[in-house]
Design an enzyme around this catalytic site. Structure first.
Site, short mmCIF file in Angstrom:
data_model
loop_
_atom_site.label_atom_id
_atom_site.label_comp_id
_atom_site.label_asym_id
_atom_site.label_seq_id
_atom_site.Cartn_x
_atom_site.Cartn_y
_atom_site.Cartn_z
CD GLU A 1 -7.74 6.00 4.34
OE1 GLU A 1 -6.86 5.64 5.15
OE2 GLU A 1 -7.94 5.40 3.27
CG HIS B 1 -7.47 0.48 4.86
ND1 HIS B 1 -8.43 1.29 5.42
CD2 HIS B 1 -6.50 1.33 4.43
CE1 HIS B 1 -8.04 2.56 5.33
NE2 HIS B 1 -6.87 2.61 4.73
CG HIS C 1 -2.86 2.63 7.08
ND1 HIS C 1 -3.42 3.58 7.90
CD2 HIS C 1 -3.47 2.79 5.87
CE1 HIS C 1 -4.31 4.28 7.23
NE2 HIS C 1 -4.37 3.82 5.98
CD GLU C 2 -2.31 0.92 2.80
OE1 GLU C 2 -3.48 0.80 2.43
OE2 GLU C 2 -1.79 2.04 3.06
N GLY D 1 1.33 6.23 -0.61
CA GLY D 1 2.25 5.31 0.07
C GLY D 1 1.93 3.86 -0.29
CB ALA D 2 0.61 1.26 0.56
CG MET D 3 -4.96 1.14 -3.32
SD MET D 3 -5.98 2.40 -2.48
CE MET D 3 -7.53 1.50 -2.36
N1 BAL Z 1 -6.66 4.38 0.81
C1 BAL Z 1 -5.52 5.03 0.26
C2 BAL Z 1 -4.25 4.64 0.91
C3 BAL Z 1 -4.44 4.46 2.36
O1 BAL Z 1 -4.83 5.35 3.07
O2 BAL Z 1 -4.30 3.36 2.83
ZN ZN Z 2 -5.66 4.26 4.56
#
Ligand code: BAL
Ligand code: ZN
Length: 875
Positions: free
Chosen positions: A324, A305, A301-302, A265-267
């Protein structure tokens, strides 16, 4: 492929204090020059008197051009290229290593490492993609400060990498050169590079300490009008993380880039998030409410992180859920705060029960912290993400919100800049609160879904009410014996008039029972009438709860429970029970009985005009065929489809006028806003429309036709189109689909949904049609979104057609998986999932599915990704 075990973990022999990279970009001959400051790791297990160990650098599909140590070329006898990397003998504890390699982004179809998407260079390095860029210790516990210089022709005016831009200019031959420096040490999996002819939208965010951060969202020019929602979501996320977790952003700039070809989905690359276009681009004309909400959640979410993943990262990939699970919990709470809390919870639990429970019961079952893997890409699973988030949520429930915050503060403070373990997270939660989570830890290493059987007993004489819980977790591959878990069970009691009863002298209406033993009873005193229990409120633990409710009791809970989640859950229980009975009738060849209790329940729910319409829409949505499959002990696909279709059409017919009244009341003309309130209204309106069309009546289909033609926003248009495709005459469906494509063929995201709508339609998406879609000019086997839409839509969301009794659906999927494995192993291995659960089907289907799997196994040399899943499934 070989198996890697957590128990074999060893700290790295060498650390990389600085990493300087120079990229000279060419589609088929990109030169990558790395300068690495290497140092012997003082914490490594060592015996240096016997000589320094070799330095291992991971590397795949790289052409090695040169290696130099401290400025001198390394003689050939000091290094050896092996499968998967390079071994160097340097015999110095500290040195400068310079390596030049050549790679071919244009022919990289795996979408790991550096590749081209629509002429744009981009990267995906998590988990092990960096080794496809240059030789490097590609493991998360090697954290380094990166400086990246990119040189490219002037046709790539935008050159991006992590951190802050520190230099730019032009080379002597007129090419562009930009240098980025990321001051935060990071593992290679967080590295990113983008080069392309991109436009951007820009905004700013002032952090809680008053720093101004530049926010930029890059995309191809044609999509520049679809960035506003993601930008708003980003700013909301940044504020929320400050307010709820005290986390401030740390660089001067935060960038997001939209890419069409993307496996995930995204990084969350440091300062430079790369997104699958479908998870970031939206406008009211082109995207549905679901897409708007998905974008908000993924942007959050991203972004989250940056702390839970980047500033504090994972020591090794067995700890993946550390970042995660925690980050999914954080984004779920963010979405709950921005939208309807109950509906967000219902959506997450539905996913968990449908897909994660199935994973837990299948051949790939693994704990939240696995103890072995062959290919780490296969472990980006619902267990790591969603069950991992449930585990963090339970810690939140057990400790309470304030204590949880003390724990997360300590975790971030203690481990900032480090690569740590799930255990470190739990210890921080304990240390900050003087708490004991000893038994709770079992959630991290015990796989499988616990089953919780509950009985109750009312003693009128003593006014006591006793709940007895019995927990057991079925055996999973490699884990026969299971121990009792610490399960928090939130409980409320309802009186005969529907009021919540006081559970103790302090008048509390809800209590959390802490189950720690296999069988345990809890007695409440001062209960003056026989209560109806509302159990596992808010889904306080990821378990299967069994309590023998009568239909009347479930109808009562649907009407009166103060816990919105359990109100919905009562409805689901009633629906699942009804559907199961109908499956039995179908198999016995009996006449199917009208689902009267369910009709009564739905009728009452429809009449509840003061209930959140989004919640009503969820209550009126029957469990999916996949969820039904997960419930029973043996899957009979035909009976599932028959029972579900019967219930839907019977309800549609019985409540048509109710659906119509609600539809008209909700069908207001107003400008599109993706607010929780408007989204709720549209979701119920379109749920009603689907039931109306399910009657097949001309007047209902005319309503859908009118809504389609009004074209007010994509939510309403696609709901109307989906209803016409599913329930309209074949010719009508074809015509509308064609006109829709005509209108939207220039828009990649809309075309992807158009593909998905057809292949997942039970009535329209026959295998023949799906095959036609594969030959459509807009379909690309090299684009994961299109593969997921057409092949995934058919195999994962079109239960009826995929499980046709001739087994042709299984054979089709096997063919596609084999074809994809040569191009993109990650996608191939994900797509094979529907074939992995063959043991749960009736004999005929089981044999067919197993045959398809065997054909894949025998089709030649499989990628490690696919090999792991197929071989474990056939065991
Ligand atoms: N770290 C891979 C994508 C995500 O879980 O945000
Ligand atoms: Zn993630």
């Amino acid at each position: 492929p070989h198996t890697i075990y957590l128990k074999d973990y060893q700290a790295p022999d060498y650390l990389i204090d600085r990493t300087e990279l120079l990229f000279d970009l060419k589609p088929n001959a990109t030169l990558v020059t790395s300068r690495l400051l290497v140092r012997r790791n003082p914490d490594a297990v060592k015996d240096d008197e016997a000589g320094l160990p070799a330095l291992w650098l991971d590397g795949i599909d790289l052409e090695l051009l040169s290696i130099a140590v401290d400025g001198a070329l390394l003689p050939a006898q000091r290094f050896r290229e092996e499968a998967g990397g390079l071994s160097l003998t340097v015999d110095k504890p500290e040195f400068l290593l310079e390596i030049q390699t050549r790679i071919a982004p244009e022919s990289n179809t795996s979408l790991e490492g550096l590749y081209l998407s629509n002429g744009m260079y981009c990267t995906q390095c998590e988990a092990e993609g960096f080794r496809k860029i240059t030789f490097y210790p590609d493991r998360p516990d090697v954290m380094s400060v990166f400086t990246t210089t990119i040189v490219a022709p002037a046709t790539y005016p935008v050159l991006l990498s992590n951190g802050n831009k520190v230099d730019s200019g032009t080379t002597e031959d007129g090419r562009l050169r930009v240098t980025w420096e990321d001051p935060f040490a990071k593992p290679s999996y967080l590295f990113a590079l983008v080069a392309g002819d991109l436009q951007y939208v820009e905004d700013t965010f002032t952090t809680c300490s008053g720093r101004n951060v530049k926010l930029q969202l890059f995309t191809e020019a044609r999509n520049i009008g679809k960035c506003a929602h993601a930008m708003t979501s980003l700013k909301r996320s940044m504020r929320w993380d400050e307010e709820v977790y005290g986390r401030e952003y740390d660089l001067d700039i935060f960038m997001i880039v939209a890419v069409d070809h993307f496996n995930m989905g995204a990084m969350e690359n440091k300062g430079l998030n790369i997104f699958n276009s479908a998870c970031v681009l939206a406008s009211p004309e082109t995207a549905t409410d679901t897409a708007f909400q998905r974008i908000e959640a993924i942007v959050a979410h991203e972004y989250f992180h940056n702390w839970s993943g980047n500033r504090v990262t994972c020591r090794d990939w067995f700890q993946l859920s550390l970042k995660e699970g925690f980050t999914v919990f954080r984004d779920a709470e963010f979405s709950a705060d921005m939208n309807s809390r109950a509906v967000k919870r219902i959506e997450d639990v539905t996913l968990l029960r449908t897909a994660q429970f199935a994973e837990d019961a299948g051949p790939m079952s693994h704990p939240v912290r696995p103890d072995s893997y062959m290919e780490i890409s296969n472990f980006y699973t619902l267990t790591i993400y969603e069950k991992g988030a449930e585990v963090v949520r339970m810690i939140h429930t057990i400790l309470g919100a304030e204590a949880f915050r003390r724990g997360s503060d300590l975790y971030f403070e203690r481990h900032d800049g480090c690569a740590v373990t799930c255990e470190d997270f739990v210890v921080a939660m304990e240390d900050a609160n003087n708490a004991d989570l000893k038994q709770f830890r079992r959630w991290y290493d015990q796989a499988g879904t616990p089953v919780l059987d509950v009985q109750d007993e009312y003693d009128a004489e003593n006014a006591t009410y006793t709940l007895t819980f019995h927990q057991h977790t079925p055996a999973t591959p490699g884990q026969e014996e299971k121990l009792p878990l610490h399960i928090p069970v939130a409980v409320g009691l309802l009186g005969a008039n529907g009021d919540a009863l006081a559970l103790d002298e302090s008048d509390s209406k809800e209590k959390v029972f802490h189950l720690t033993e296999a069988t345990q009873s809890f007695t409440l005193h001062g209960i003056n009438e026989r209560p109806l229990p509302s159990l596992l409120r808010g889904f306080s633990a990821p378990v299967k709860l069994r309590f023998d409710y009568s239909n009347t009791q479930l109808l009562f809970l649907m009407q009166h429970d103060t816990d919105a989640f359990n109100r919905w859950d009562a409805c689901q229980r009633l629906a699942l029970r009804t559907l199961e009975q109908l499956q039995t009738q179908y198999r016995a060849g009996d006449v199917l009985e009208s689902p009267t209790a369910l009709i009564d329940g739905f009728s009452a729910v429809l009449g509840h005009t003061e209930l959140d319409p989004a919640l009503v829409a969820k209550m009126l949505t029957l469990p999916s065929a996949q969820e039904m499959a997960e419930q029973g002990s043996e899957i009979d696909a035909e009976a599932i489809v028959a029972a579900r279709e019967f219930v839907r059409s019977t309800i549609a017919g019985a409540l048509k006028s109710r659906f119509l009244t609600r539809y008209h009341a909700l069908d207001e003309r107003k400008a599109y806003q993706p607010t929780a309130e408007d989204i709720a209204q549209r979701s119920l309106k379109n749920t009603c429309l689907a039931y109306l069309c399910n009657t097949g009546d001309e007047d209902a289909l005319t309503l859908a036709q009118a809504q389609f033609e009004r074209g007010e926003n994509m939510t309403d248009v696609s709901a109307a189109l989906a209803a016409l495709v599913e329930y309209g005459a074949e010719g009508v469906a074809e015509e509308r689909l064609a006109s829709f494509y005509q209108q939207w063929q220039h828009d990649t995201q809309v075309v992807e949904s158009w593909f998905g709508m057809q292949s997942s339609s039970a009535s329209f998406g026959s295998l023949g049609r799906v095959r036609q879609l594969l030959s459509h000019p807009a379909f690309e086997l090299k684009n994961p979104n299109k593969v997921r839409a057409v092949i995934g839509g058919f195999a994962m969301r079109n239960f009826k057609q995929f499980h046709r009794e001739d087994g042709s659906g299984y054979e089709f999927l096997a063919d596609q998986v084999i074809a994809l494995d040569g191009l993109n192993p990650q996608i191939a291995s994900r797509l094979v999932t529907p074939l992995t659960r063959w043991k749960k089907y009736r004999a005929r289907e089981a044999e067919q599915i197993q045959g398809a799997l065997k054909r894949i196994a025998d089709s030649g040399e499989l990628s490690p990704d696919l090999y792991e899943v197929v071989s474990k499934s056939l065991t």
